[in-house]
Design a protein around this motif. Sequence first.
Motif, PDB file in Angstrom:
ATOM      1  N   VAL A 277       3.969  -1.513  -8.730  1.00 49.44           N
ATOM      2  CA  VAL A 277       4.656  -0.238  -8.537  1.00 49.44           C
ATOM      3  C   VAL A 277       3.643   0.908  -8.510  1.00 49.44           C
ATOM      4  O   VAL A 277       3.707   1.801  -7.654  1.00 49.44           O
ATOM      5  CB  VAL A 277       5.712  -0.012  -9.638  1.00 49.44           C
ATOM      6  CG1 VAL A 277       6.206   1.436  -9.622  1.00 49.44           C
ATOM      7  CG2 VAL A 277       6.883  -0.967  -9.447  1.00 49.44           C
ATOM      8  N   SER A 278       2.696   0.899  -9.441  1.00 49.19           N
ATOM      9  CA  SER A 278       1.692   1.970  -9.501  1.00 49.19           C
ATOM     10  C   SER A 278       0.876   2.029  -8.222  1.00 49.19           C
ATOM     11  O   SER A 278       0.606   3.121  -7.689  1.00 49.19           O
ATOM     12  CB  SER A 278       0.772   1.766 -10.707  1.00 49.19           C
ATOM     13  OG  SER A 278       1.486   1.893 -11.914  1.00 49.19           O
ATOM     14  N   ALA A 279       0.482   0.871  -7.715  1.00 52.34           N
ATOM     15  CA  ALA A 279      -0.302   0.839  -6.477  1.00 52.34           C
ATOM     16  C   ALA A 279       0.516   1.368  -5.301  1.00 52.34           C
ATOM     17  O   ALA A 279       0.009   2.104  -4.442  1.00 52.34           O
ATOM     18  CB  ALA A 279      -0.773  -0.591  -6.201  1.00 52.34           C
ATOM     19  N   TYR A 280       1.796   1.012  -5.257  1.00 49.33           N
ATOM     20  CA  TYR A 280       2.658   1.455  -4.166  1.00 49.33           C
ATOM     21  C   TYR A 280       2.874   2.963  -4.227  1.00 49.33           C
ATOM     22  O   TYR A 280       2.769   3.672  -3.204  1.00 49.33           O
ATOM     23  CB  TYR A 280       3.996   0.722  -4.241  1.00 49.33           C
ATOM     24  CG  TYR A 280       4.975   1.101  -3.157  1.00 49.33           C
ATOM     25  CD1 TYR A 280       4.792   0.670  -1.845  1.00 49.33           C
ATOM     26  CD2 TYR A 280       6.088   1.871  -3.441  1.00 49.33           C
ATOM     27  CE1 TYR A 280       5.688   1.011  -0.839  1.00 49.33           C
ATOM     28  CE2 TYR A 280       6.991   2.225  -2.447  1.00 49.33           C
ATOM     29  CZ  TYR A 280       6.787   1.787  -1.146  1.00 49.33           C
ATOM     30  OH  TYR A 280       7.668   2.134  -0.156  1.00 49.33           O
ATOM     31  N   VAL A 281       3.171   3.478  -5.417  1.00 48.82           N
ATOM     32  CA  VAL A 281       3.396   4.913  -5.582  1.00 48.82           C
ATOM     33  C   VAL A 281       2.125   5.694  -5.230  1.00 48.82           C
ATOM     34  O   VAL A 281       2.179   6.735  -4.562  1.00 48.82           O
ATOM     35  CB  VAL A 281       3.859   5.224  -7.024  1.00 48.82           C
ATOM     36  CG1 VAL A 281       3.841   6.726  -7.281  1.00 48.82           C
ATOM     37  CG2 VAL A 281       5.254   4.656  -7.268  1.00 48.82           C
ATOM     38  N   ALA A 282       0.967   5.204  -5.661  1.00 48.79           N
ATOM     39  CA  ALA A 282      -0.296   5.885  -5.361  1.00 48.79           C
ATOM     40  C   ALA A 282      -0.534   5.947  -3.852  1.00 48.79           C
ATOM     41  O   ALA A 282      -1.010   6.972  -3.321  1.00 48.79           O
ATOM     42  CB  ALA A 282      -1.452   5.167  -6.053  1.00 48.79           C
TER      43      ALA A 282
ATOM     44  N   GLN B 115       1.525  10.490   2.084  1.00 46.39           N
ATOM     45  CA  GLN B 115       2.515  11.531   2.318  1.00 46.39           C
ATOM     46  C   GLN B 115       2.538  12.512   1.137  1.00 46.39           C
ATOM     47  O   GLN B 115       3.530  12.608   0.409  1.00 46.39           O
ATOM     48  CB  GLN B 115       3.907  10.906   2.500  1.00 46.39           C
ATOM     49  CG  GLN B 115       4.036   9.942   3.653  1.00 46.39           C
ATOM     50  CD  GLN B 115       4.031  10.663   4.993  1.00 46.39           C
ATOM     51  OE1 GLN B 115       4.316  11.859   5.067  1.00 46.39           O
ATOM     52  NE2 GLN B 115       3.697   9.939   6.042  1.00 46.39           N
ATOM     53  N   PRO B 116       1.453  13.255   0.911  1.00 41.93           N
ATOM     54  CA  PRO B 116       1.404  14.134  -0.265  1.00 41.93           C
ATOM     55  C   PRO B 116       2.477  15.226  -0.239  1.00 41.93           C
ATOM     56  O   PRO B 116       2.982  15.634  -1.281  1.00 41.93           O
ATOM     57  CB  PRO B 116      -0.006  14.736  -0.189  1.00 41.93           C
ATOM     58  CG  PRO B 116      -0.426  14.579   1.234  1.00 41.93           C
ATOM     59  CD  PRO B 116       0.204  13.319   1.702  1.00 41.93           C
ATOM     60  N   ARG B 117       2.833  15.707   0.933  1.00 49.77           N
ATOM     61  CA  ARG B 117       3.846  16.757   1.020  1.00 49.77           C
ATOM     62  C   ARG B 117       5.185  16.290   0.458  1.00 49.77           C
ATOM     63  O   ARG B 117       5.918  17.063  -0.175  1.00 49.77           O
ATOM     64  CB  ARG B 117       4.021  17.196   2.479  1.00 49.77           C
ATOM     65  CG  ARG B 117       5.036  18.315   2.674  1.00 49.77           C
ATOM     66  CD  ARG B 117       5.195  18.621   4.152  1.00 49.77           C
ATOM     67  NE  ARG B 117       5.695  17.460   4.873  1.00 49.77           N
ATOM     68  CZ  ARG B 117       7.002  17.121   4.903  1.00 49.77           C
ATOM     69  NH1 ARG B 117       7.888  17.848   4.249  1.00 49.77           N
ATOM     70  NH2 ARG B 117       7.378  16.079   5.599  1.00 49.77           N
ATOM     71  N   VAL B 118       5.491  15.010   0.633  1.00 48.30           N
ATOM     72  CA  VAL B 118       6.783  14.482   0.192  1.00 48.30           C
ATOM     73  C   VAL B 118       6.744  14.003  -1.249  1.00 48.30           C
ATOM     74  O   VAL B 118       7.662  14.269  -2.035  1.00 48.30           O
ATOM     75  CB  VAL B 118       7.226  13.317   1.113  1.00 48.30           C
ATOM     76  CG1 VAL B 118       8.562  12.740   0.640  1.00 48.30           C
ATOM     77  CG2 VAL B 118       7.318  13.796   2.562  1.00 48.30           C
ATOM     78  N   PHE B 119       5.653  13.323  -1.630  1.00 49.23           N
ATOM     79  CA  PHE B 119       5.669  12.591  -2.890  1.00 49.23           C
ATOM     80  C   PHE B 119       4.780  13.161  -3.999  1.00 49.23           C
ATOM     81  O   PHE B 119       4.914  12.768  -5.152  1.00 49.23           O
ATOM     82  CB  PHE B 119       5.248  11.129  -2.635  1.00 49.23           C
ATOM     83  CG  PHE B 119       6.181  10.396  -1.721  1.00 49.23           C
ATOM     84  CD1 PHE B 119       7.437  10.024  -2.153  1.00 49.23           C
ATOM     85  CD2 PHE B 119       5.797  10.069  -0.424  1.00 49.23           C
ATOM     86  CE1 PHE B 119       8.302   9.338  -1.316  1.00 49.23           C
ATOM     87  CE2 PHE B 119       6.654   9.386   0.423  1.00 49.23           C
ATOM     88  CZ  PHE B 119       7.919   9.019  -0.018  1.00 49.23           C
TER      89      PHE B 119
ATOM     90  N   SER C  22       7.885  12.519  -9.841  1.00 54.90           N
ATOM     91  CA  SER C  22       7.541  11.507 -10.840  1.00 54.90           C
ATOM     92  C   SER C  22       7.611  10.132 -10.183  1.00 54.90           C
ATOM     93  O   SER C  22       8.152   9.975  -9.074  1.00 54.90           O
ATOM     94  CB  SER C  22       8.523  11.570 -12.009  1.00 54.90           C
ATOM     95  OG  SER C  22       9.820  11.145 -11.584  1.00 54.90           O
ATOM     96  N   ASP C  23       7.069   9.106 -10.877  1.00 55.71           N
ATOM     97  CA  ASP C  23       7.096   7.749 -10.327  1.00 55.71           C
ATOM     98  C   ASP C  23       8.525   7.327 -10.002  1.00 55.71           C
ATOM     99  O   ASP C  23       8.801   6.749  -8.945  1.00 55.71           O
ATOM    100  CB  ASP C  23       6.477   6.762 -11.312  1.00 55.71           C
ATOM    101  CG  ASP C  23       4.962   6.898 -11.391  1.00 55.71           C
ATOM    102  OD1 ASP C  23       4.417   7.790 -10.709  1.00 55.71           O
ATOM    103  OD2 ASP C  23       4.334   6.118 -12.123  1.00 55.71           O
ATOM    104  N   ARG C  24       9.450   7.586 -10.919  1.00 55.08           N
ATOM    105  CA  ARG C  24      10.842   7.193 -10.711  1.00 55.08           C
ATOM    106  C   ARG C  24      11.437   7.931  -9.511  1.00 55.08           C
ATOM    107  O   ARG C  24      12.162   7.345  -8.705  1.00 55.08           O
ATOM    108  CB  ARG C  24      11.654   7.492 -11.970  1.00 55.08           C
ATOM    109  CG  ARG C  24      12.354   6.283 -12.554  1.00 55.08           C
ATOM    110  CD  ARG C  24      13.230   6.650 -13.733  1.00 55.08           C
ATOM    111  NE  ARG C  24      13.841   5.468 -14.291  1.00 55.08           N
ATOM    112  CZ  ARG C  24      13.281   4.670 -15.173  1.00 55.08           C
ATOM    113  NH1 ARG C  24      12.060   4.935 -15.591  1.00 55.08           N
ATOM    114  NH2 ARG C  24      13.919   3.613 -15.643  1.00 55.08           N
ATOM    115  N   GLU C  25      11.134   9.222  -9.398  1.00 50.61           N
ATOM    116  CA  GLU C  25      11.645   9.997  -8.263  1.00 50.61           C
ATOM    117  C   GLU C  25      11.056   9.498  -6.948  1.00 50.61           C
ATOM    118  O   GLU C  25      11.743   9.474  -5.915  1.00 50.61           O
ATOM    119  CB  GLU C  25      11.322  11.483  -8.470  1.00 50.61           C
ATOM    120  CG  GLU C  25      12.135  12.132  -9.575  1.00 50.61           C
ATOM    121  CD  GLU C  25      11.654  13.539  -9.890  1.00 50.61           C
ATOM    122  OE1 GLU C  25      12.470  14.350 -10.331  1.00 50.61           O
ATOM    123  OE2 GLU C  25      10.437  13.812  -9.692  1.00 50.61           O
TER     124      GLU C  25
END
Length: 304
Positions: free
Chosen positions: A175-180, A186-190, A194-197
């Motif tokens: 999960v951490s690798a995917y979120v990173a 897509q920095p504008r979106v994410f 938070s990780d959950r969001e």
Amino acid sequence: METNTTELIENLRRSQAENGRVEVKAAAGGFPKSVLETVSAFANGDGGTILLGLTDPAEGLQPVEGFNAQAVHDASVEAIRSKITPRPPVDIQIEATDEQHRIVRIDVLPGDPTQKPYYIEAHGMYNGSYQRVGEADIRLTKYEIDRLLENRSQPRYDEELVSEASFKDLSPTLVSAYVARLREEQPRVFAALSDREVLLQARILRIDSEGREVPTLGALLAMGSYPQAFFPQLMMSVVVLPGEELGEVTEDGRRFLDNHSCTGPIPSMLDEAMGVLVRNMRKTSTMEGLNSSGIGRVERYEYP
């Protein structure tokens, strides 16, 4: 598609010919394999009816001597259910003609456009798909099959919710690798989430009917700690045979040289499967001059 068999036979007798919606076969020796081509053609088109147990319309559609309606009926059900993919919409009945001769009637409905082409599985999609042209069953061309495939809807099984699972059933590392990666791409979106969001925005987690955050099937398979706790059948099995066909044994009676079940999320299963393949490959060594280590020995596996 006509529903009254007696009227259908009478119309064929008047025309003395089959047509684009009706096929007649004597089936004197049992279920004719060519029926599968006609079923494929009707399912890929506007449907049609097949009558088994009668002579050709030009010969008057006479009862076929020795025709075993029950045996042909049962063989028709088995063949159409098991040899055509996907399973076509058919109705198979034994009916009595006006002479009280029993025949088999197969009504094929037009197939679901999102499932076409319907094809004979043993021949493969590009060699076993047919269409009806006049009285003939003609094999579809590659171009025609590709156009049918374009009408298929994209399966969305991976978006189904696994209500028995929760966020805790996902691997923290994956999960951490995917979120990173999402935040980097897509920095504008994410970036501000938070990780959950992030997981909710990416539809990795969804809200079920009871208001709980649960993973989708795709998320569980790609990032779950142990997806097989919920779907034990969704695993990979790697079997190394001693010969070229299943059933061959070694001199000491072994049926498998290796047999390994791979579980976990898909990345882990792929790594395990590759490990099994590599340890069962032959490896050769050649001398090809000096490499970066000053050694000329190069090892190659049996497969790239």
